[in-house]
Design a protein around this motif. Structure first.
Motif, PDB file in Angstrom:
ATOM      1  N   VAL A 433       0.856  -1.180   0.000  1.00 40.96           N
ATOM      2  CA  VAL A 433       0.000   0.000   0.000  1.00 40.96           C
ATOM      3  C   VAL A 433       0.895   1.235   0.000  1.00 40.96           C
ATOM      4  CG1 VAL A 433      -1.976   1.130   1.067  1.00 40.96           C
ATOM      5  CG2 VAL A 433      -1.607  -1.327   1.423  1.00 40.96           C
ATOM      6  N   GLU A 456      -1.346  -4.912  -4.914  1.00 43.83           N
ATOM      7  CA  GLU A 456      -1.014  -3.495  -4.748  1.00 43.83           C
ATOM      8  C   GLU A 456      -2.267  -2.652  -4.578  1.00 43.83           C
ATOM      9  OE1 GLU A 456       0.287  -1.171  -8.102  1.00 43.83           O
ATOM     10  OE2 GLU A 456      -0.039  -2.856  -9.472  1.00 43.83           O
ATOM     11  N   ALA A 457      -2.117  -1.587  -3.763  1.00 37.51           N
ATOM     12  CA  ALA A 457      -3.209  -0.643  -3.520  1.00 37.51           C
ATOM     13  C   ALA A 457      -2.618   0.755  -3.417  1.00 37.51           C
ATOM     14  CB  ALA A 457      -3.965  -0.995  -2.249  1.00 37.51           C
ATOM     15  N   ALA A 462      -8.659   1.184  -0.813  1.00 41.03           N
ATOM     16  CA  ALA A 462      -8.464   0.098  -1.783  1.00 41.03           C
ATOM     17  C   ALA A 462      -7.829  -1.113  -1.116  1.00 41.03           C
ATOM     18  CB  ALA A 462      -7.603   0.586  -2.942  1.00 41.03           C
ATOM     19  N   ALA A 463      -6.929  -0.895  -0.181  1.00 44.45           N
ATOM     20  CA  ALA A 463      -6.270  -1.999   0.516  1.00 44.45           C
ATOM     21  C   ALA A 463      -7.273  -2.801   1.335  1.00 44.45           C
ATOM     22  CB  ALA A 463      -5.155  -1.459   1.413  1.00 44.45           C
ATOM     23  N   GLU A 465     -10.468  -3.151   0.705  1.00 41.19           N
ATOM     24  CA  GLU A 465     -11.274  -3.927  -0.245  1.00 41.19           C
ATOM     25  C   GLU A 465     -10.521  -5.172  -0.715  1.00 41.19           C
ATOM     26  OE1 GLU A 465     -12.460  -1.436  -3.425  1.00 41.19           O
ATOM     27  OE2 GLU A 465     -13.715  -0.113  -2.191  1.00 41.19           O
ATOM     28  N   ILE A 466      -9.235  -5.012  -1.020  1.00 37.86           N
ATOM     29  CA  ILE A 466      -8.432  -6.152  -1.486  1.00 37.86           C
ATOM     30  C   ILE A 466      -8.327  -7.198  -0.379  1.00 37.86           C
ATOM     31  CG2 ILE A 466      -6.098  -6.853  -2.159  1.00 37.86           C
ATOM     32  CD1 ILE A 466      -5.842  -4.177  -3.615  1.00 37.86           C
TER      33      ILE A 466
END
Length: 554
Positions: A433, A456-457, A462-463, A465-466
């Motif tokens: 991240v 990757e974020a 976004a991290a 969600e991943i």
């Protein structure tokens, strides 16, 4: 209990008794003696009353039994914005004078056991709700046969505010003195960085252009980047405001690194010579603070040599014997010391000046050209490091400072690992991240080349969600600290709430990993400071992933 003649009620009864009996009923000598005694007591009471009312201190008398006030002087009434009529017969709690009833009871308990209390501080509240800081004393007395409390206090509000202002001013001046030193570096640092950037730019253009890249060009880019990194860390260590932890260091290495910046401070008209002892000299000091010591001494040396001169910096070991202690080092314990010496060929100082040089705000420089805190700061840092400082100077013959630091002979500094890029392979899954696209791309490529599977974020949202969507295990979270939405610490805490097995590595351009040690921080998180090279990243990742799992706290 024998009657006290200094009590007003008892004295009045005695006077009435004497006057009622008349002179004929009492022996003339006794009658005259009693009248004289009454007159003396009345005079004493008058003097006490005058002193009580005229005292610049706040004074009041209250009953011990229920705390009701019997008397208060004008200073007490005016300071607390009260009148005598509303004060007499009321308790301090009813008047709102004391901070709280519990405080009064604690003080009264102490007073009962000791009989008096002297010079204790606590606030007194005025009618309007504001308060003053009071330096107070109390004593138990008897008035008309009753146990009472005599209260005395001095208003020290202005004094405390002045002290706070002085401390704030001193902190500001200390920072100004540090910034003065940094200002001297600015031109030289810009010069050095421009040279380094020129090397990087030219070689990068060569690699991306029509010219054939050479191994020498790649090496020059790496060397220039390393020099820029070292210079940045030196500046951050010197300029940071918070205290830094002492650590085991080689005095030669620290002096050598700081010496690279001294030329930019003293100027080209002064020749710098550095003589470092060939053997390691291990000391436990704060590197940033020792750098500041050298900067301050160099600035003083420069100002003493306006037309040029010579500045010598030396390191050595020295055995302090008993006769040295008696002759010169009265406060130094005998033993082996690491010595840092700085000597100049400047104007020097006389004995009168020497006797004041370590005093705060003492300066011989013209108005506006010095804070008078440079040598005071040096003295404080040396003392806090467990060391001693000695100075010798004569007018026209220059000045020499010698700093004695306890030599560490029990520990060794671990040798630096091989400088080759140790590309240890991996297979684990890493969540990367990083909001800086360029940094993220480079780290992503390096981790992929080493065999890791990288998710990757670009930001914490976004991290999250991943992490929630990825079906397999995530072995390591590599995260920047300062990012949009929320910081890396909060991100790690959220991910660990769902995936307790994830290891954490923070990467940041800030000077330390304090963010991971703050309240609510992560006990086992690792930290890697930017800028870092491939070897450092690879080694750090493998150390984290190869370490045995940490059992959760019970």
């Amino acid at each position: 209990m024998p009657q006290r003649f200094d009590e007003p009620e008892s004295r009045n009864r005695l006077r009435q008794k004497i006057l009622g009996l008349g002179e004929d009923s009492i022996h003339k000598s006794h009658f005259a003696e009693l009248q004289q005694r009454i007159q003396q007591l009345e005079a004493s009471e008058h003097k006490f009353s005058l002193a009580f009312q005229a005292s610049p201190a706040l004074m009041a008398i209250s009953k011990r039994e229920d705390g009701r006030l019997l008397e208060a002087n004008q200073t007490f009434l005016q300071t607390l914005e009260l009148t005598l009529e509303e004060t007499v017969g009321k308790t301090s709690t009813e008047l709102g004078i004391w901070p709280d009833p519990e405080t009064r009871e604690r003080v009264m308990t102490r007073l009962d056991s000791a009989g008096s209390i002297h010079l204790f501080e606590f606030p007194l509240h005025r009618r309007d709700g504001s308060s003053i800081e009071a330096l107070s004393s109390m004593a138990t007395i008897e008035v008309d046969g009753q146990r009472c409390v005599l209260f005395m206090a001095i208003d020290i509000t202005a004094r405390k505010r002045a002290q706070e202002d002085r401390e704030q001013l001193q902190a500001q001046l200390l920072q100004a003195q540090k910034m003065e030193a940094i200002g001297q570096l600015a031109g030289g640092v810009a010069h050095d960085f421009n040279n380094l950037l020129t090397i990087i730019n030219l070689n990068a253009e060569m690699l991306g252009g029509e010219l054939e890249p050479t191994p020498q060009g790649l090496e020059e880019i790496l060397l220039a980047a390393q020099r820029a990194q070292d210079l940045t860390r030196q500046l951050l260590a010197f300029g940071r405001k918070q205290n830094m932890e002492p650590q085991l260091c080689d005095l030669n290495q620290m002096v050598g690194e700081t010496g690279k910046m001294l030329n930019r401070i003293i100027g080209e008209h002064i020749q710098l010579e550095m003589t470092l002892t060939p053997d390691p000299v291990l000391v436990i000091v704060d590197p940033g603070q020792l750098s500041q010591v050298m900067m301050n001494l160099a600035i003083n040396a420069r100002d003493a040599m306006p037309h040029g001169g010579h500045l010598l910096v030396e390191t050595s070991r020295f055995q302090v014997e008993e006769h040295h202690v008696r002759a010169r080092h009265q406060n130094v314990l005998p033993g082996i010391y690491a010595v840092l010496a700085m000597a100049d060929t400047g104007s020097g100082m006389d004995e009168t000046t020497l006797s004041h040089i370590f005093e705060p705000f003492f300066t011989t420089k013209d108005k506006g050209k010095g804070t008078g805190l440079g040598l005071a700061t040096v003295y404080g840092i040396v003392k806090q490091s467990g060391g001693h400082i000695w100075v010798y100077s004569e007018p026209g013959r220059g000045t020499q400072f010698k700093i004695y630091l306890p030599l560490n002979t029990d520990e060794q500094i671990a040798p630096e690992e091989a400088s080759t890029l140790s590309q240890q392979p991996g297979w684990e899954t890493i969540l990367l991240v990083e909001d800086d696209a360029t940094v993220r791309s480079v780290v992503l490529g390096a981790l992929g080349n080493w065999g890791y599977q990288v998710l990757e974020a670009a930001d914490p949202l976004a991290a999250i969600e991943i992490s929630e969507a990825y079906p397999g295990p995530i072995h390591l979270l590599i995260s920047d600290v300062v990012m949009p939405h929320f910081n890396g610490l909060e991100l790690a805490q959220r991910i660990l709430a769902r995936r307790s097995e994830v290891q954490v590595l923070f990467i940041s351009g800030y000077t330390d990993g304090a963010v991971i040690q703050q309240e609510g921080g992560l006990r086992n998180a690792a930290f890697l400071q930017k800028p870092f090279n491939m070897r450092d990243l690879n080694r750090k990742v493998r150390r984290i992933l190869d370490a045995p799992p940490v059992l959760p706290e019970s």
